[in-house]
Design an enzyme around this catalytic site. Sequence first.
Site, PDB file in Angstrom:
ATOM      1  N   GLU A 113      10.058   1.786  70.956  1.00  0.00           N
ATOM      2  CA  GLU A 113       9.075   0.959  70.253  1.00  0.00           C
ATOM      3  C   GLU A 113       8.566   1.676  69.012  1.00  0.00           C
ATOM      4  O   GLU A 113       8.340   2.885  69.035  1.00  0.00           O
ATOM      5  CB  GLU A 113       7.872   0.657  71.167  1.00  0.00           C
ATOM      6  CG  GLU A 113       8.192  -0.311  72.278  1.00  0.00           C
ATOM      7  CD  GLU A 113       6.939  -0.758  73.058  1.00  0.00           C
ATOM      8  OE1 GLU A 113       5.799  -0.493  72.606  1.00  0.00           O
ATOM      9  OE2 GLU A 113       7.127  -1.367  74.129  1.00  0.00           O
ATOM     10  N   ASP A 131      14.921   1.440  78.134  1.00  0.00           N
ATOM     11  CA  ASP A 131      13.712   1.689  77.336  1.00  0.00           C
ATOM     12  C   ASP A 131      13.253   3.139  77.449  1.00  0.00           C
ATOM     13  O   ASP A 131      13.317   3.733  78.540  1.00  0.00           O
ATOM     14  CB  ASP A 131      12.570   0.808  77.877  1.00  0.00           C
ATOM     15  CG  ASP A 131      12.162  -0.281  76.910  1.00  0.00           C
ATOM     16  OD1 ASP A 131      12.385  -0.133  75.693  1.00  0.00           O
ATOM     17  OD2 ASP A 131      11.614  -1.293  77.391  1.00  0.00           O
ATOM     18  N   ASP A 173      10.821  -1.368  80.043  1.00  0.00           N
ATOM     19  CA  ASP A 173       9.678  -0.752  80.710  1.00  0.00           C
ATOM     20  C   ASP A 173       8.764  -1.830  81.301  1.00  0.00           C
ATOM     21  O   ASP A 173       7.770  -1.536  81.959  1.00  0.00           O
ATOM     22  CB  ASP A 173       8.923   0.214  79.786  1.00  0.00           C
ATOM     23  CG  ASP A 173       8.391  -0.431  78.534  1.00  0.00           C
ATOM     24  OD1 ASP A 173       8.608  -1.647  78.342  1.00  0.00           O
ATOM     25  OD2 ASP A 173       7.729   0.278  77.733  1.00  0.00           O
ATOM     26  N   SER A 174       9.151  -3.120  81.097  1.00  0.00           N
ATOM     27  CA  SER A 174       8.480  -4.208  81.819  1.00  0.00           C
ATOM     28  C   SER A 174       8.654  -4.024  83.321  1.00  0.00           C
ATOM     29  O   SER A 174       8.012  -4.705  84.105  1.00  0.00           O
ATOM     30  CB  SER A 174       9.054  -5.558  81.385  1.00  0.00           C
ATOM     31  OG  SER A 174      10.467  -5.545  81.482  1.00  0.00           O
ATOM     32  N   GLU A 226       9.428  -8.967  68.816  1.00  0.00           N
ATOM     33  CA  GLU A 226       8.653  -9.592  69.894  1.00  0.00           C
ATOM     34  C   GLU A 226       7.420 -10.296  69.336  1.00  0.00           C
ATOM     35  O   GLU A 226       6.609  -9.702  68.623  1.00  0.00           O
ATOM     36  CB  GLU A 226       8.252  -8.530  70.928  1.00  0.00           C
ATOM     37  CG  GLU A 226       7.439  -9.115  72.073  1.00  0.00           C
ATOM     38  CD  GLU A 226       7.375  -8.233  73.309  1.00  0.00           C
ATOM     39  OE1 GLU A 226       8.088  -7.212  73.369  1.00  0.00           O
ATOM     40  OE2 GLU A 226       6.605  -8.591  74.230  1.00  0.00           O
ATOM     41  N   LYS A 254      16.206   2.109  73.937  1.00  0.00           N
ATOM     42  CA  LYS A 254      15.333   1.307  73.064  1.00  0.00           C
ATOM     43  C   LYS A 254      14.014   2.046  72.894  1.00  0.00           C
ATOM     44  O   LYS A 254      13.512   2.644  73.847  1.00  0.00           O
ATOM     45  CB  LYS A 254      15.104  -0.085  73.652  1.00  0.00           C
ATOM     46  CG  LYS A 254      14.116  -0.932  72.820  1.00  0.00           C
ATOM     47  CD  LYS A 254      14.158  -2.406  73.167  1.00  0.00           C
ATOM     48  CE  LYS A 254      13.343  -2.808  74.372  1.00  0.00           C
ATOM     49  NZ  LYS A 254      11.907  -2.490  74.273  1.00  0.00           N
TER      50      LYS A 254
HETATM   51  O1  KIV Z   1      10.382  -4.031  78.536  1.00  0.00           O
HETATM   52  C1  KIV Z   1      10.915  -5.120  78.251  1.00  0.00           C
HETATM   53  O2  KIV Z   1      11.282  -5.912  79.108  1.00  0.00           O
HETATM   54  C2  KIV Z   1      11.101  -5.416  76.840  1.00  0.00           C
HETATM   55  C3  KIV Z   1      11.572  -6.800  76.477  1.00  0.00           C
HETATM   56  C4  KIV Z   1      10.549  -7.790  76.746  1.00  0.00           C
HETATM   57  C5  KIV Z   1      12.078  -6.858  75.087  1.00  0.00           C
HETATM   58  O3  KIV Z   1      10.861  -4.606  76.013  1.00  0.00           O
END
Ligand code: KIV
Length: 293
Positions: free
Chosen positions: A144, A112, A72-73, A211, A142
């Site tokens: 959180e 994510d 989600d970056s 992280e 993924k």
């Molecule tokens: O969203 C992302 O890129 C991440 C990584 C930094 C692990 O969660």
Amino acid sequence: MKSRTKTTTARPLTNGSASSIANAPAETRRVTTRTIREMKKRGEKVTMVTAYDFTFARLFDDAGADVLLVGDSLSNVIQGNETTIPVTLDEMIYHARLVVRGVREHAMVICDMPFMSFQVSVEEGFRNAGRIMKETGAGGIKIEGGERVTDHVRRMSEAGIPVMGHLGLTPQSIHQFGTYRTRGITKDEANRIKQDAKALQDAGVFAIVLEKVPASLAKEITEMLTVSTIGIGAGKHCDGQVLVMHDLLGLTEEFHPRFVRRYATLAETVRTAIRKYDSDIKKGRFPNESESY
Ligand code: KIV
């Protein structure tokens, strides 16, 4: 800002064991959760990198990356938002589809679950994880959080959705914590993260991103778990490492956390190329005769 911190020639998923990866026929080379598990047993590190589109996914897969994370970056590095909060599930699905299309050989794609795609209820999270799997072709999701998401993880795992956890600095909680500082410095916080890691493993995750936590804590967690840890700013003892592609390729220039190693300086390469292109056009040097019909 996040912690900051083919054509479809994709091979069939055959759950090829990692031990068979090097010599296996092409159709058994695709990384799966089983591969990740076996890599941990052999002490072989997992290479994970974020990807958001077809072209880079193809390059990263060709280069041998094991896992491509549609993080989600993308809210930060693709959309230009300050946090990961704004990116939507539909946007994640769109990008994950492009990344899956780029992989032809090896990498597992993980997508994510963005903010508010799972927080309302276990059922909603489950349905949205299902959407990701069905609409993108990704190999897993993924999510959180620690104990607060174990029911989600259990529900998804039981349905055959591979889940990667994410502990330590969890950027979707930025408004709760107010800072991107290192997590797990105090004994209480370190114990909480350890408990969360164990709870996620018991609920069925196949790996956990750690992280921005101290290397010593990441080492302890890595040794305590049978599932893999993937570190970002968590030292060298994790079972694998992940970086945001824009950071490792030097596309982001203002972001300099100590855990980022730049393997290229693409921002300058791009600017130089565009300056030269501009100059050639303005001076009538592009296109030349051999570039014309
Ligand atoms: O969203 C992302 O890129 C991440 C990584 C930094 C692990 O969660």
